[in-house]
Design a protein around this motif. Structure first.
Motif, PDB file in Angstrom:
ATOM      1  N   LEU A 186       0.835  -1.206   0.000  1.00  0.00           N
ATOM      2  CA  LEU A 186       0.000   0.000   0.000  1.00  0.00           C
ATOM      3  C   LEU A 186       0.867   1.252   0.000  1.00  0.00           C
ATOM      4  CD1 LEU A 186      -2.740  -1.179   2.520  1.00  0.00           C
ATOM      5  CD2 LEU A 186      -2.818  -1.243   0.025  1.00  0.00           C
ATOM      6  N   ASP A 187       2.027   1.150  -0.607  1.00  0.00           N
ATOM      7  CA  ASP A 187       2.970   2.268  -0.598  1.00  0.00           C
ATOM      8  C   ASP A 187       2.392   3.508  -1.280  1.00  0.00           C
ATOM      9  OD1 ASP A 187       3.031   0.980  -3.064  1.00  0.00           O
ATOM     10  OD2 ASP A 187       5.100   1.573  -3.478  1.00  0.00           O
ATOM     11  N   THR A 188       1.600   3.279  -2.312  1.00  0.00           N
ATOM     12  CA  THR A 188       1.102   4.449  -3.044  1.00  0.00           C
ATOM     13  C   THR A 188       0.171   5.282  -2.166  1.00  0.00           C
ATOM     14  OG1 THR A 188      -0.713   3.146  -3.939  1.00  0.00           O
ATOM     15  CG2 THR A 188       1.270   3.303  -5.280  1.00  0.00           C
ATOM     16  N   LEU A 189      -0.553   4.609  -1.278  1.00  0.00           N
ATOM     17  CA  LEU A 189      -1.435   5.355  -0.376  1.00  0.00           C
ATOM     18  C   LEU A 189      -0.618   6.160   0.633  1.00  0.00           C
ATOM     19  CD1 LEU A 189      -4.238   2.716   0.345  1.00  0.00           C
ATOM     20  CD2 LEU A 189      -4.014   4.308  -1.556  1.00  0.00           C
ATOM     21  N   GLN A 190       0.455   5.549   1.094  1.00  0.00           N
ATOM     22  CA  GLN A 190       1.305   6.240   2.059  1.00  0.00           C
ATOM     23  C   GLN A 190       2.013   7.428   1.418  1.00  0.00           C
ATOM     24  OE1 GLN A 190       3.842   3.298   3.733  1.00  0.00           O
ATOM     25  NE2 GLN A 190       2.187   2.387   4.941  1.00  0.00           N
ATOM     26  N   VAL A 191       2.452   7.192   0.185  1.00  0.00           N
ATOM     27  CA  VAL A 191       3.147   8.278  -0.507  1.00  0.00           C
ATOM     28  C   VAL A 191       2.191   9.452  -0.706  1.00  0.00           C
ATOM     29  CG1 VAL A 191       4.110   8.963  -2.734  1.00  0.00           C
ATOM     30  CG2 VAL A 191       4.874   6.853  -1.647  1.00  0.00           C
ATOM     31  N   ARG A 192       0.972   9.133  -1.078  1.00  0.00           N
ATOM     32  CA  ARG A 192       0.009  10.212  -1.271  1.00  0.00           C
ATOM     33  C   ARG A 192      -0.179  10.994   0.035  1.00  0.00           C
ATOM     34  NH1 ARG A 192      -5.961   8.725  -2.971  1.00  0.00           N
ATOM     35  NH2 ARG A 192      -5.813   7.694  -0.948  1.00  0.00           N
ATOM     36  N   ALA A 193      -0.297  10.240   1.118  1.00  0.00           N
ATOM     37  CA  ALA A 193      -0.515  10.907   2.398  1.00  0.00           C
ATOM     38  C   ALA A 193       0.654  11.826   2.734  1.00  0.00           C
ATOM     39  CB  ALA A 193      -0.731   9.869   3.490  1.00  0.00           C
ATOM     40  N   SER A 194       1.877  11.317   2.554  1.00  0.00           N
ATOM     41  CA  SER A 194       3.002  12.171   2.929  1.00  0.00           C
ATOM     42  C   SER A 194       3.187  13.311   1.917  1.00  0.00           C
ATOM     43  CB  SER A 194       4.288  11.354   3.102  1.00  0.00           C
ATOM     44  OG  SER A 194       4.470  10.482   2.045  1.00  0.00           O
ATOM     45  N   TYR A 195       2.842  13.043   0.695  1.00  0.00           N
ATOM     46  CA  TYR A 195       2.936  14.103  -0.319  1.00  0.00           C
ATOM     47  C   TYR A 195       1.951  15.233  -0.003  1.00  0.00           C
ATOM     48  CZ  TYR A 195       2.800  16.383  -4.914  1.00  0.00           C
ATOM     49  OH  TYR A 195       2.848  17.294  -5.924  1.00  0.00           O
ATOM     50  N   ALA A 255      -7.962  -1.104  -7.118  1.00  0.00           N
ATOM     51  CA  ALA A 255      -7.546  -2.511  -7.128  1.00  0.00           C
ATOM     52  C   ALA A 255      -8.004  -3.207  -5.848  1.00  0.00           C
ATOM     53  CB  ALA A 255      -6.030  -2.606  -7.273  1.00  0.00           C
ATOM     54  N   LEU A 256      -7.949  -2.467  -4.742  1.00  0.00           N
ATOM     55  CA  LEU A 256      -8.377  -3.049  -3.466  1.00  0.00           C
ATOM     56  C   LEU A 256      -9.854  -3.421  -3.512  1.00  0.00           C
ATOM     57  CD1 LEU A 256      -6.504  -0.800  -0.877  1.00  0.00           C
ATOM     58  CD2 LEU A 256      -6.200  -3.251  -1.225  1.00  0.00           C
ATOM     59  N   ILE A 257     -10.635  -2.524  -4.032  1.00  0.00           N
ATOM     60  CA  ILE A 257     -12.077  -2.794  -4.101  1.00  0.00           C
ATOM     61  C   ILE A 257     -12.356  -3.934  -5.075  1.00  0.00           C
ATOM     62  CG2 ILE A 257     -14.283  -1.837  -4.867  1.00  0.00           C
ATOM     63  CD1 ILE A 257     -13.199   0.872  -3.659  1.00  0.00           C
ATOM     64  N   THR A 279       1.597  15.942  -8.698  1.00  0.00           N
ATOM     65  CA  THR A 279       0.402  15.691  -7.889  1.00  0.00           C
ATOM     66  C   THR A 279      -0.524  14.707  -8.595  1.00  0.00           C
ATOM     67  OG1 THR A 279       0.560  17.947  -7.073  1.00  0.00           O
ATOM     68  CG2 THR A 279      -1.534  16.803  -6.711  1.00  0.00           C
ATOM     69  N   GLU A 280      -0.704  14.987  -9.858  1.00  0.00           N
ATOM     70  CA  GLU A 280      -1.612  14.130 -10.612  1.00  0.00           C
ATOM     71  C   GLU A 280      -1.133  12.678 -10.623  1.00  0.00           C
ATOM     72  OE1 GLU A 280      -2.964  13.856 -15.201  1.00  0.00           O
ATOM     73  OE2 GLU A 280      -2.608  15.888 -14.420  1.00  0.00           O
ATOM     74  N   LYS A 281       0.159  12.549 -10.827  1.00  0.00           N
ATOM     75  CA  LYS A 281       0.739  11.207 -10.893  1.00  0.00           C
ATOM     76  C   LYS A 281       0.590  10.469  -9.557  1.00  0.00           C
ATOM     77  CE  LYS A 281       3.364   8.699 -13.743  1.00  0.00           C
ATOM     78  NZ  LYS A 281       3.338   8.621 -15.195  1.00  0.00           N
ATOM     79  N   ILE A 282       0.949  11.158  -8.504  1.00  0.00           N
ATOM     80  CA  ILE A 282       0.915  10.518  -7.183  1.00  0.00           C
ATOM     81  C   ILE A 282      -0.516  10.169  -6.779  1.00  0.00           C
ATOM     82  CG2 ILE A 282       1.220  11.053  -4.727  1.00  0.00           C
ATOM     83  CD1 ILE A 282       3.948  12.241  -5.510  1.00  0.00           C
ATOM     84  N   ALA A 317      -2.306   6.298  -6.284  1.00  0.00           N
ATOM     85  CA  ALA A 317      -3.020   5.914  -5.068  1.00  0.00           C
ATOM     86  C   ALA A 317      -4.455   5.522  -5.404  1.00  0.00           C
ATOM     87  CB  ALA A 317      -2.999   7.062  -4.067  1.00  0.00           C
ATOM     88  N   THR A 318      -5.061   6.283  -6.291  1.00  0.00           N
ATOM     89  CA  THR A 318      -6.437   5.977  -6.676  1.00  0.00           C
ATOM     90  C   THR A 318      -6.513   4.606  -7.345  1.00  0.00           C
ATOM     91  OG1 THR A 318      -6.653   8.333  -7.081  1.00  0.00           O
ATOM     92  CG2 THR A 318      -8.456   6.940  -7.838  1.00  0.00           C
ATOM     93  N   ALA A 319      -5.493   4.321  -8.147  1.00  0.00           N
ATOM     94  CA  ALA A 319      -5.467   3.018  -8.810  1.00  0.00           C
ATOM     95  C   ALA A 319      -5.380   1.891  -7.782  1.00  0.00           C
ATOM     96  CB  ALA A 319      -4.288   2.953  -9.772  1.00  0.00           C
TER      97      ALA A 319
END
Lengths: 1028, 436
Positions: free
Chosen positions: A571-580, A608-610, A595-598, A602-604
């Protein structure tokens, strides 16, 4: 004939059993007229309805019908009378003829009953998995060895002495509570993936990520060095070594690459590029050099040249936020400009108070010899002071000596071609490294600034690489350079002149050709990014070149999958978004793209989780199906789904809800118990194929069926004798049959789990340590495993001439040394007292004292465990027997013989002690010996009550294999059947035991014969009716 | 307790009903809580605790004895460690279990020790509900943990002389077919007492399997229903435990001297050395009583036919074989076991509960399955320590040798009576021992 047949059929219809049971010899009349008075005289004094000594009432048996209804009482009685335990001493004894009359009657009666009841499946078999079965089932369900049963209450034995017997498998709240804990713990090992799950040996998310990382890194390491570079030298060497072969047949490239563990894809590409005759600015020199390559030294030189060029073509990028934008780790380093400003901060001075730095220029291109560089306005700037020109500084600095080749003031303002030049400018040659030395005091804290330009009069096809540095030679040209050595970020090392658009484009294109063939890095080998705050990334994927240039399609697919898993698990992308988001407060200009990329990533992940929830539930149902050993009816599927939904409705997150339902499957009675459906009625009915598959797998594997067995069963084929036989054979060959060796074999011999055996004095036997005990355990297991897998004859359990040892055990047994801790079969071991059950030091040690041997224990064990003898209960208040090795100068044997002289002890000891005496050749930890601890010679002669004499282990083996062959076979069959059925042997099994023995006889004793008789028997394939 | 999961009460109730309808002998007595509670209800007196310690294979034939009264009491060498407790000690001899005289040795002499039941031979497993578990089922609901069953030696995994060694390994039986599992791991015993963290989904998960098992139960044979009934009852009890976790079940008026454990959780795994293992288990017993987490505890120091060794005593032999030697080593081993009893007594004696010590409020019974290593069961060794809340007068020797009606179950009737469990009969006894 026809008539006879009809009559016979009629008998069958009336009930053959009835016909036999009504035969006159043991009819009710015989009982009432002859036996009942005999019993009344000799037994009823104690065993009347009133006295009921020992809980036994024989008075209540009025006729044969009543006897049949409670036949076990009479089975026990027969044994007691046969062993002369009844009538007890001091009571009125039976006369010889009375005794034989009674015994004959009882035997006849029991024989008939055995036939009448033959094939009874026995009490139904709802039983809990025992600890070993639980652990094995979890292993087979999850694919990992978790062994949660370690902390369960230990199993007890029942039935024929095995841990799978129904009676021993009670359950209580304490146990159930442990099952719940274990189920939740197992569920924590499920690694949820985008399209399902797998299980990990670890319950920690971080370690799951690490496991995926390890896979990714392993693929990286397959093709690159520790810096993520292609080992060019190896590839080049191969192209030279196989130049001729490749030339005549390109197809050989693939085979060679595979042999050399290189990428076939890249080797082919390199080969073609090197041989391409289309000119390419940055490849021309390399091709020329390659064509001239012969020796390994030449190849090394070529690799150096490539590395040197790479340093110019690639450079490290500005990392801030950039990793999120593209997936390469290095970026093209060549930028064309007419004029560049270079800066160099002044370092601390050398001990002599000076500072030396270097200006370095290297030119490329056809006209490079004629090119000059103009160094303009060289100055030393300070923050709070006006700049000093370099010229001034040099003038004030100590003058260099003549042979120093240092820059001095004389070069300023002087053009070699006498063109006009400002006084603070000077000219450098195209291939020159110019040292500059200044007095440190003059420049402290200042920065050298100079503008560099190619002489506008130079030819247009020249490119010059210029750098300022503090060391005399460039570090970047070394092979295997560390990352930090590559030209630093922000450098733009190339200059050109008169760079019109077309020229620039052609240079860029040529550079691109070079870079596509010789990337400086093809992956970022560490993957884990150290400074996540700066890079805005936890894992950096920089393997585009690796995938493009080196990996085949399958490897690329794996790599993509692992990366997908890595993001999904970590879940690194979620964490990165949070810290970003905390880093970039609000809208920040220039970061929109980042911003858009990060946010996109995370949205992706969230999507995927859902999306994964559905496949997770599918995986859960599939898991339940394996756990329950049968397809899941719709209703059960619904019930699992609705529990999941109920938990979600209660606001548990998906992950937790899913794991909870998984835990629920693992405490379901369908998993924890072996449930078999009984049908109404008083008659046994056949099991379903699926139920039989479960019986089969628990018999041969002590675990759940595998997919193949389930498939065969679902296809309705398992009742087919040939299919059944094929499955048995397959299952015995499978590694899981090790469980049969452990749960049946070593448990039968009472040496199961010998690694944990603590029964020896460490003081006296320091060598008898845990590794040795584990080795002995393994030897015992392997003996049985080989027995079953190689389908050896039963006698081999006694007289095998092979065993299994590792280095430690070979040493302990004084066998020729073997190397390594792994086990292997060794032959010709009889001569050192090994091979077969009696040669196992585990057996010899287990049935001994802590400090001394015990002929009594060993003899008793042989009689009871190997021969199935039933010994009478010892007298009350048995006399003392010392536990030390030597008392009053007597050997153990003499001590035991003295003990056995007492009449109340002799009855048993005369039967068991001689068997144990024969094994006195082995000490208390099972080593062969010819004298005891006190140095007295060993007496291993034995004489049985019947006068039969033998000596030592060989004599004993011979006795067991000849005189007692039938008893040993019978006992083995009894134990194997008892294990297979998970219950004690009943009178109704007597015929089956005989069939097993007969089958062994017909098949040279091969154990598969006995196993097949079991699995084809009514006992194994049927279940009692619910009213039976 | 924090229970985030809301669900329809009706379903729960139905499920409970299903569980309760399981006709198991040991469950029938369960729901009648409260009746016995009146014994201590509303009082400010500390409750009476009962512990039974067991060691197998008997004791040194010549050194298990006591003579005289009170201070003047003399003790055989085996009992020497109990010297300081003479005035709180009742030495009882001459009692026996008739059923132990039939069948085989060892296992057939142990499985019925606390029930007097007949043991099924031929590899079957059937005994009787033991007195500690009878009490746990009747008054166990007064504390967080109904009873604690501890052990220091793993169950013996064999059938020996026609009797399952489960009998050798268990003196506590929750039902005639359910030996109560012994907790061997000190850390897990500690958790059992003090852990309060049911998972958020536990109740729902248990409800789901309860429902499922009820369905299955109707599909199997009558004989099998018993086994599944056992499962259902276990699920139900675990549910109740979760329900009770964190709730204070204690009656008003009295509070234990310690609310939370004052010792750290023992390390995971099994202790390497037997003396350390026993000491940890003794400490847990004391802690359980002191915090009033349970009032009933059985600590089985080893099995009958025990395979333990005692290198720390300089004794080389295996417990069972040493028991046959009756020599100095055997005496040493016996004393080591009695020291465990003395240790518990000392620790309990140091804890003050109002006017009395915790030892005064405890009945600590120490038993073996035979008098000495020669399988002698006609005269069982028994020592009772502590005051039972003023109900037991120590410093006495009670001998029943040669007397009629010397069933050891009579002793259990007496002890249960003092614990507030009044039965008309138990095992083969119909009358308690008036003298105890």
């Amino acid at each position: 004939m026809a008539r006879v047949k009809k009559v016979f059929c009629l008998w069958v219809m009336l009930g053959l059993t009835l016909a036999i049971s009504e035969r006159p010899v043991t009819g009710s009349d015989a009982f009432v007229q002859q036996m009942r008075p005999l019993i009344a005289t000799h037994c009823l004094q104690c065993h009347s309805t009133e006295a009921k000594e020992g809980g036994l009432d024989l008075e209540r048996f009025g006729d044969l019908q009543q006897i049949r209804a409670d036949i076990e009482v009479w089975e026990t009685a027969l044994g007691m009378i046969e062993r002369n335990e009844m009538p007890p001493p001091g009571q009125k004894q039976l006369g010889a003829s009375e005794r034989s009359e009674l015994l004959n009657w009882l035997r006849e009666l029991l024989d008939q009953e055995a036939i009448r009841r033959s094939g009874d499946p026995g009490p139904a078999l709802v039983r809990r998995l025992n600890n070993a079965e639980y652990d094995n089932a979890i292993r087979d369900l999850t694919g990992v060895e978790l062994k949660p049963a370690r902390q369960f209450p230990s199993d007890g034995a029942a039935g024929e002495g095995f841990l799978n017997a129904t009676d021993a498998l009670a359950i209580s709240a304490d146990q159930l509570s442990k099952y719940l804990d274990a189920a939740k713990a197992v569920a924590k090992h499920a690694v949820l993936l985008p399209d399902g799950w797998r299980f990990s040996p670890s319950p920690f998310r971080a370690e799951w990520s690490t496991q995926v990382l390890d896979q990714i890194r392993a693929l990286y390491e397959k093709y690159t060095n520790e810096f993520g570079q292609i080992p060019y030298q190896q590839y080049l060497q191969v192209t030279i070594d196989h130049r001729d072969a490749f030339q005549s047949d390109e197809a050989t490239i693939i085979a060679v690459a595979q042999r050399e563990k290189l990428s076939p894809k890249y080797l082919k590409m390199l080969w073609r590029a090197l041989r391409d005759d289309q000119p390419s600015l940055f490849l021309n020199d390399i091709r020329t050099q390659w064509n001239a390559c012969h020796s390994a030294e030449d190849v090394a030189g070529l690799a150096d040249a490539i590395a040197e060029q790479q340093a110019l073509h690639w450079h490290k990028r500005d990392p801030i936020g950039r990793h999120a934008l593209d997936d390469r780790y290095v970026e093209p380093g060549m930028f064309l400009a007419n004029r560049r400003t270079h800066r160099l901060a002044m370092p601390p001075p050398a001990p002599d108070g000076t500072i030396t730095f270097y200006l370095s220029a290297r030119a490329f291109g056809a006209s490079r010899e004629k090119t000059h560089l103009l160094i303009r306005g060289a100055r030393l700037e300070a923050e709070n002071a006006p700049p000093l020109t370099l010229r001034e500084v040099l003038q004030k600095s100590e003058k260099p000596t003549a042979d120093d080749l240092l820059l001095d003031g004389t070069r300023f303002g002087a053009h070699p071609e006498n063109k006009p030049l400002p006084e603070n400018d000077f000219v450098m040659q195209s291939q020159e490294t110019l040292p500059v030395r200044v007095t440190a005091d003059l420049v402290a804290g200042r920065t050298l600034v100079l503008d560099v330009e190619v002489d506008p009069d130079s030819a247009a096809d020249t490119w010059v690489y210029f750098e300022t540095r503090l060391a005399p030679a460039a570090a970047a040209v070394k092979r295997g350079i560390a990352w930090t050595d590559v030209a630093s970020a922000f450098e733009r090392p190339f200059l050109t002149v008169q760079a019109d658009d077309a020229t620039q484009a052609s240079v860029y294109q040529a550079a691109n050709q070079f870079r596509q063939l010789f990337p400086a890095r093809v992956c970022y080998p560490g993957v884990v990014v150290l400074d996540t705050v700066v890079t805005l990334e936890r894992y950096h994927r920089g393997d585009a070149f690796l995938a493009d240039l080196l990996l085949d399609d399958e490897e690329r697919a794996w790599l993509d999958r692992w990366w997908e898993e890595l993001h999904f698990i970590s879940l690194d992308t979620l964490q990165v978004r949070a810290s970003y988001n905390t880093l970039i407060q609000g809208e920040m200009k220039g970061y929109e793209e980042v911003t858009e990329k990060i946010h996109g990533r995370a949205t992706a992940t969230e999507a995927a989780l859902i999306k994964s929830e559905t496949p997770h539930l599918e995986a859960l149902l599939a898991f339940a199906q394996r756990a329950y050993r049968r397809p899941l009816p719709l209703q059960e599927q619904q019930s699992l789904r609705s529990l999941y939904q109920q938990l979600r409705d209660a606001e548990l997150p998906h992950d937790e809800a899913l794991r909870s339902v998984l835990a629920r499957v693992l405490i379901s009675p369908h998993f924890l118990y072996r449930l078999e459906a009984t049908k109404p009625g008083k008659e046994p009915t056949p099991l379903s194929d699926l139920e039989m598959a479960t019986r089969l797998s628990f018999f041969l594997w002590a675990s759940i069926p595998d997919e193949e067995l389930l498939r065969v069963a679902e296809g309705g084929k398992l009742h087919d004798p040939l299919v059944l036989e094929a499955q048995v054979e397959r299952m015995l060959q499978d590694a899981r049959s090790r469980a049969l060796a452990i749960e049946f074999g070593t448990q039968w011999l009472e040496v199961r789990n010998f690694g944990q055996f603590q029964g020896k004095s460490q003081e006296l036997f320091p060598d008898f340590d845990a590794p040795l005990r584990r080795a002995l355990d393994e030897e015992s297991i392997l003996m049985f495993q080989e027995f079953f897998r190689a389908d050896l004859p039963l006698r081999s359990l006694l007289d095998a001439d092979h065993t299994f040892v590792n280095d430690k055990l070979a040493d302990f047994y004084q066998l020729p040394a073997v190397e390594g801790a792994h086990f292997r079969r060794v032959d010709a071991v009889k001569k050192v007292g090994r091979g077969g059950i009696l040669g196992l030091a585990s057996v010899l040690a287990k049935h001994s004292g802590a400090a001394r041997t015990s002929p009594v224990l060993r003899g008793n064990w042989i009689a009871e465990t190997l021969l199935g003898e039933k010994l009478p209960r010892p007298p009350d208040d048995v006399p003392e027997l010392s536990e030390s090795d030597s008392v009053e100068g007597l050997t153990i044997r003499q001590l035991v013989e003295k003990h056995a002289e007492l009449p109340q002890c002799a009855i048993c000891h005369q039967r068991i002690d001689p068997l144990g005496f024969a094994l006195e050749e082995f000490d208390t930890i099972g080593r062969q010996r010819d004298q005891d601890i006190a140095g007295r010679p060993i007496d291993a002669e034995a004489q049985l009550q019947n006068g039969f004499r033998f000596a030592g282990m060989d004599g004993l083996k011979n006795y067991l294999l000849t005189e007692r062959k039938d008893d040993f076979t019978k006992q083995f069959c009894r134990k194997l059947l008892g294990y297979a059925l998970g219950r004690r042997i009943l009178l109704s099994d007597r015929q089956l035991l005989q069939e097993m023995a007969a089958a062994l006889d017909h098949h040279e004793g091969k154990v598969s014969a006995a196993i097949l008789v079991i699995v084809r028997s009514k006992q194994f394939q049927f279940i009692r009716g619910s009213e039976q | 307790m924090n229970r985030p999961l809301k669900e329809p009460v009706s379903r729960r109730t139905i499920l409970r009903g299903l569980g309760a309808s399981v006709a198991l002998p040991w469950l029938e007595s369960l729901p009648t809580w409260g009746a016995e509670n009146t014994v201590t209800a509303g009082t400010t007196q500390p409750p009476v605790r009962f512990a039974c310690l067991f060691s197998g294979n008997g004791f040194h034939a010549g050194e298990w004895w006591a003579r005289g009264e009170g201070q003047a009491m003399e003790l055989g060498k085996v009992l020497e460690p109990l010297q300081p407790f003479r005035e709180k000690l009742t030495f009882i001899d001459g009692l026996f279990n008739a059923e132990a005289k039939h069948g085989g040795i060892h296992s057939a002499q142990t499985g019925q020790l606390l029930s007097g039941a007949k043991l099924a031979p031929n590899g079957a497993v059937r005994s009787g509900t033991s007195m500690d578990q009878v009490m746990a089922q009747r008054i166990g609901s007064q504390t967080k943990v109904p009873s604690l069953v501890l052990g220091c030696e793993a169950s013996l995994p064999n059938v020996h002389k026609n009797y399952s060694m489960i009998y050798s390994s268990h003196i506590s039986w929750s039902s005639p077919t359910t030996p109560t599992p012994l907790e061997l791991y000190p850390a897990l015993a500690f958790d059992r007492l003090f852990r309060n963290e049911p998972g958020r989904a536990d109740q729902s998960v248990l409800d789901a399997v309860l429902e499922e098992a009820s369905n299955v139960r109707s599909q199997v044979s009558v004989a099998d229903r018993h086994r599944l009934g056992e499962y259902l009852a276990s699920v139900r009890e675990v549910e109740q435990r979760i329900d009770r976790a964190g709730k204070d079940q204690r009656l008003q008026g009295w509070r234990p001297t310690l609310e939370e454990p004052n010792a750290p959780r023992p390390a995971d795994g099994l202790p390497q050395d037997i003396d350390e293992h026993m000491r940890l288990m003794c400490d847990i017993l004391v802690l359980a009583f002191q915090t009033d987490t349970t009032r009933i505890c059985t600590l089985k120091l080893n099995n009958d036919w025990s395979q333990l060794r005692f290198p720390h005593l300089g004794v080389n032999g295996i417990h069972h074989l040493v028991s046959h030697s009756n020599d100095e080593s055997w005496l040493k081993v016996n004393q080591f076991f009695v020291e465990q009893v003395a240790y518990i007594a000392r620790r309990l004696g140091e804890i003050q509960e109002g006017e009395r010590t915790l030892l005064d409020n405890t009945m600590l019974l120490y038993l073996s399955s035979m008098l000495h290593g020669g399988h002698h069961v006609d005269d069982l060794p028994a020592v009772l320590l502590g005051g039972g809340g003023g109900q037991v007068q120590g410093g006495r020797v009670l001998s029943y040798k040669g007397q009629p009606n010397r069933q050891i179950c009579r002793l259990y009737l007496s002890l249960m009576d003092k614990m507030g469990v009044h039965l008309d009969r138990f095992g083969d006894a119909e009358e308690s021992l008036a003298e105890v």
